[in-house]
Design a protein around this motif. Structure first.
Motif, PDB file in Angstrom:
ATOM      1  N   UNK A  86       0.940  -1.248  -0.059  1.00 57.24           N
ATOM      2  CA  UNK A  86       0.077  -0.274   0.408  1.00 57.24           C
ATOM      3  C   UNK A  86       0.863   1.063   0.246  1.00 57.24           C
ATOM      4  N   UNK A  87       0.530   2.538  -0.001  1.00 57.45           N
ATOM      5  CA  UNK A  87       1.572   3.715  -0.237  1.00 57.45           C
ATOM      6  C   UNK A  87       0.183   4.787  -0.526  1.00 57.45           C
ATOM      7  N   UNK A  88       0.489   6.078   0.251  1.00 56.90           N
ATOM      8  CA  UNK A  88      -0.370   7.195   0.465  1.00 56.90           C
ATOM      9  C   UNK A  88      -0.450   7.695  -0.576  1.00 56.90           C
ATOM     10  N   UNK A 103      19.325   7.493  -1.154  1.00 59.88           N
ATOM     11  CA  UNK A 103      18.996   8.008   0.384  1.00 59.88           C
ATOM     12  C   UNK A 103      18.039   6.731   0.596  1.00 59.88           C
ATOM     13  N   UNK A 104      18.677   6.152   2.043  1.00 56.20           N
ATOM     14  CA  UNK A 104      17.965   6.103   2.991  1.00 56.20           C
ATOM     15  C   UNK A 104      17.267   6.565   3.931  1.00 56.20           C
ATOM     16  N   UNK A 105      16.211   6.856   4.650  1.00 55.31           N
ATOM     17  CA  UNK A 105      15.574   7.801   5.368  1.00 55.31           C
ATOM     18  C   UNK A 105      14.336   6.742   6.827  1.00 55.31           C
ATOM     19  N   UNK A 106      14.600   7.309   8.154  1.00 50.34           N
ATOM     20  CA  UNK A 106      13.314   7.181   8.771  1.00 50.34           C
ATOM     21  C   UNK A 106      13.146   8.257   8.933  1.00 50.34           C
ATOM     22  N   UNK A 107      11.686   8.481   8.866  1.00 50.07           N
ATOM     23  CA  UNK A 107      10.650   9.527   9.748  1.00 50.07           C
ATOM     24  C   UNK A 107       9.672   9.713  10.581  1.00 50.07           C
ATOM     25  N   UNK A 108       9.250  10.153  11.346  1.00 51.79           N
ATOM     26  CA  UNK A 108       8.250  10.377  12.211  1.00 51.79           C
ATOM     27  C   UNK A 108       7.041   9.395  11.439  1.00 51.79           C
ATOM     28  N   UNK A 109       6.620   8.169  10.930  1.00 51.56           N
ATOM     29  CA  UNK A 109       5.576   7.632  10.116  1.00 51.56           C
ATOM     30  C   UNK A 109       6.554   6.232   9.984  1.00 51.56           C
ATOM     31  N   UNK A 110       7.985   5.836  10.684  1.00 58.57           N
ATOM     32  CA  UNK A 110       8.494   4.851  10.540  1.00 58.57           C
ATOM     33  C   UNK A 110       8.548   3.673  11.809  1.00 58.57           C
ATOM     34  N   UNK A 111       7.938   2.233  11.383  1.00 57.65           N
ATOM     35  CA  UNK A 111       7.249   1.382  12.708  1.00 57.65           C
ATOM     36  C   UNK A 111       5.740   2.175  13.183  1.00 57.65           C
ATOM     37  N   UNK A 112       4.954   2.722  12.657  1.00 56.52           N
ATOM     38  CA  UNK A 112       3.938   3.036  12.764  1.00 56.52           C
ATOM     39  C   UNK A 112       2.887   2.343  10.485  1.00 56.52           C
ATOM     40  N   UNK A 113       3.296   3.485   9.908  1.00 61.45           N
ATOM     41  CA  UNK A 113       2.582   3.167   8.755  1.00 61.45           C
ATOM     42  C   UNK A 113       3.134   2.687   8.185  1.00 61.45           C
ATOM     43  N   UNK A 114       5.136   3.222   7.984  1.00 62.69           N
ATOM     44  CA  UNK A 114       6.083   2.680   6.978  1.00 62.69           C
ATOM     45  C   UNK A 114       6.608   2.041   7.387  1.00 62.69           C
ATOM     46  N   UNK A 115       7.398   1.573   6.837  1.00 58.40           N
ATOM     47  CA  UNK A 115       8.458   0.517   7.502  1.00 58.40           C
ATOM     48  C   UNK A 115       9.950   0.714   8.665  1.00 58.40           C
ATOM     49  N   UNK A 145       6.464  11.649   6.694  1.00 64.39           N
ATOM     50  CA  UNK A 145       6.850  11.910   5.422  1.00 64.39           C
ATOM     51  C   UNK A 145       4.854  10.926   4.850  1.00 64.39           C
ATOM     52  N   UNK A 146       4.432  11.712   4.613  1.00 65.72           N
ATOM     53  CA  UNK A 146       3.179  10.974   4.454  1.00 65.72           C
ATOM     54  C   UNK A 146       3.122  11.036   3.356  1.00 65.72           C
ATOM     55  N   UNK A 147       4.358   9.923   2.481  1.00 64.26           N
ATOM     56  CA  UNK A 147       4.092  10.136   0.756  1.00 64.26           C
ATOM     57  C   UNK A 147       5.159   8.563   0.913  1.00 64.26           C
ATOM     58  N   UNK A 148       4.732   7.757  -0.329  1.00 63.59           N
ATOM     59  CA  UNK A 148       5.378   6.864  -0.817  1.00 63.59           C
ATOM     60  C   UNK A 148       4.857   5.664  -0.507  1.00 63.59           C
ATOM     61  N   UNK A 149       5.630   4.449  -0.586  1.00 66.56           N
ATOM     62  CA  UNK A 149       4.854   3.230   0.394  1.00 66.56           C
ATOM     63  C   UNK A 149       4.730   2.606   1.906  1.00 66.56           C
ATOM     64  N   UNK A 150       4.005   2.509   2.094  1.00 64.99           N
ATOM     65  CA  UNK A 150       3.244   1.880   3.253  1.00 64.99           C
ATOM     66  C   UNK A 150       4.045   0.476   3.556  1.00 64.99           C
ATOM     67  N   UNK A 151       3.754   0.120   4.839  1.00 62.07           N
ATOM     68  CA  UNK A 151       4.317  -0.944   5.448  1.00 62.07           C
ATOM     69  C   UNK A 151       3.176  -2.195   4.337  1.00 62.07           C
ATOM     70  N   UNK A 152       4.441  -2.968   3.827  1.00 65.62           N
ATOM     71  CA  UNK A 152       4.190  -3.854   2.567  1.00 65.62           C
ATOM     72  C   UNK A 152       3.423  -4.977   4.040  1.00 65.62           C
TER      73      UNK A 152
END
Length: 142
Positions: A8-10, A73-85, A133-140
């Protein structure tokens, strides 16, 4: 047959297509970043930063993104571990001279999001942000 995995994706949001300036480092900086696999260390060569304006809580701010030679680049943001990997996502900066564009709508999950055997590199500390960053792919979905 193994179950189908969905990614899924935003929804697309033009606010996450950031235009900024590219600030190259005098020389590439080798940075130890570790990995999602215990005991596996990885290094990335960073060549510069993209500095892009964003709005946080209604106030103007800057997002600094350390990038590799190919703009990835690799990144982690405030959605990581919640909506994203939890560990990271990958994105890319399109750099032309001192101008750069980062489209976070194209952020993707790393291979380790789909397999327990991946050794994906973690993001460098410069690319770990509290902003969501509420964009791109979410957790598979498995």
């Amino acid at each position: 047959m193994p179950p189908l995995e969905l990614v899924p994706a935003f929804d697309f949001d033009g606010a996450w297509v950031l235009e900024g300036r590219f600030e190259p480092y005098p020389e590439p900086v080798r940075t130890e970043v570790g990995s999602v696999a215990d005991g596996v260390e990885q290094n990335v060569d960073l060549v510069g930063e993209v500095v892009a304006p964003i709005t946080l809580d209604g106030a103007a701010a800057e997002l600094r993104v350390a990038v590799g030679a190919d703009g990835s680049f690799a990144f982690r943001d405030g959605t990581s571990g919640r909506e994203t990997y939890p560990a990271l996502r990958f994105a890319r900066a399109e750099v032309e001279g001192d101008r750069a564009v980062v489209d976070f709508n194209r952020a993707v999950n790393p291979p380790c999001a789909f397999s327990d055997f991946g050794t994906c590199p973690l993001p460098p500390q410069q690319n770990v942000w509290p902003v969501r960053i509420e964009a791109g792919e979410r957790v598979p979905v498995r």
